[in-house]
Design an enzyme around this catalytic site. Structure first.
Site, PDB file in Angstrom:
ATOM      1  N   GLY A   9       5.286  -4.021  11.388  1.00 33.33           N
ATOM      2  CA  GLY A   9       6.475  -3.945  10.541  1.00 33.33           C
ATOM      3  C   GLY A   9       7.066  -2.555  10.614  1.00 33.33           C
ATOM      4  CB  THR A  10      10.327  -1.177   9.500  1.00 33.03           C
ATOM      5  OG1 THR A  10      10.380  -1.728   8.174  1.00 33.03           O
ATOM      6  CG2 THR A  10      11.110  -2.065  10.453  1.00 33.03           C
ATOM      7  CG  ASP A  12       9.839   2.929   3.616  1.00 31.72           C
ATOM      8  OD1 ASP A  12       8.894   3.719   3.425  1.00 31.72           O
ATOM      9  OD2 ASP A  12      11.003   3.307   3.834  1.00 31.72           O
ATOM     10  N   GLY A  14       4.790  -1.816   3.521  1.00 27.40           N
ATOM     11  CA  GLY A  14       3.516  -2.043   2.840  1.00 27.40           C
ATOM     12  C   GLY A  14       2.306  -2.185   3.737  1.00 27.40           C
ATOM     13  CE  LYS A  15       3.390  -0.042   9.347  1.00 26.52           C
ATOM     14  NZ  LYS A  15       4.641   0.223   8.580  1.00 26.52           N
ATOM     15  CD  GLU A  87       0.400   5.530  10.158  1.00 26.89           C
ATOM     16  OE1 GLU A  87       1.201   5.155  11.035  1.00 26.89           O
ATOM     17  OE2 GLU A  87       0.744   5.766   8.986  1.00 26.89           O
ATOM     18  CD  GLN A  89       2.211   3.617  14.279  1.00 23.50           C
ATOM     19  OE1 GLN A  89       1.554   2.661  13.889  1.00 23.50           O
ATOM     20  NE2 GLN A  89       2.673   4.555  13.461  1.00 23.50           N
TER      21      GLN A  89
END
Length: 225
Positions: A9-10, A12, A14-15, A87, A89
């Site tokens: 997701g982008t 903000d 909630g990941k 994190e 990515q």
């Protein structure tokens, strides 16, 4: 059956909050696990959410081998029922392959969380490999919003108030450096990301401080170089 699951997701959306919730639920059932993160906004060796929650975590660098870390824990007599990776990515493709090996060969549940694409709308190498290898890819349902109120789908890098689409792929936000200036990140809908129209630019183009320019003529598509 253990799975490798990638929650994407982008910013903000909630990941990190979900990562913390999953860890809480696992520990509440007397299960033991490891938490990893990289370049968290709160500093090294911590997994934090924007809601103010945080927990200790193992900081990941490019040389860390997930397989070796988990096998060392098991050899020392510790239990590892699950692994949480925030994190993700920023992980290398090889590290993602190590996570898949933990699932396949040791039966350990691995849950990874990360942004899919960078500020240039290009896939992060770690996210690309997760999409390729994960048993499931889940898009979080908590929608981040663009300044215009639409669903935010893209991450924008803002340097000294101006959106940029060139530069190094990884630059930690909310920092000031001589070369980059003040770096921030903002989530935008596709329309305003393509028009380089972040909230700073929208306010500057507005005829009134109480009104933002929703007319697309106020934020045309930049010419191709």
């Amino acid at each position: 059956m253990a799975d490798l699951v990638f929650f994407s997701g982008t910013m903000d959306c909630g990941k990190s909050t979900l990562a913390l919730q999953i860890d809480h639920n696992q520990r509440a059932r007397d299960r033991q696990g490891l938490i990893f993160t990289k370049l968290d906004r709160a500093g090294q060796s911590v997994l934090s959410s924007r809601l103010g929650l945080e927990t200790e975590a193992v900081e990941v660098d490019d040389d860390l081998d997930f397989w070796d870390v988990v096998v060392d824990c098991l050899t020392a007599g510790a239990r590892v029922d699950y692994v949480i990776c925030d994190e993700a990515q920023f992980y290398t493709p090889r590290q993602v392959e190590q996570l898949a090996r933990l699932v396949d060969e040791l039966g350990i549940e691995v849950t990874a969380f990360g942004i899919t694409a960078d500020f240039r709308t290009e896939l992060f190498p770690g996210s690309r490999r997760l999409v390729e290898l994960a048993d499931r890819v889940e898009v979080l349902q908590v929608e981040a919003l663009c300044w215009c109120g639409r669903r935010a789908t893209h991450n924008a890098r803002i340097v000294d108030g101006v959106m940029v689409v060139e530069g190094e792929q990884v630059v930690v936000g909310d920092t000031a450096t001589a070369s980059e200036g003040v770096v921030e990140y903002e989530v935008l809908c596709r329309r305003h990301h393509m028009r380089r129209m972040n909230s700073h630019a929208a306010r500057a183009a507005s005829p009134s401080p109480d009104t933002l320019p929703f007319d697309l003529d106020a934020c045309p598509v930049p010419p191709r170089r």
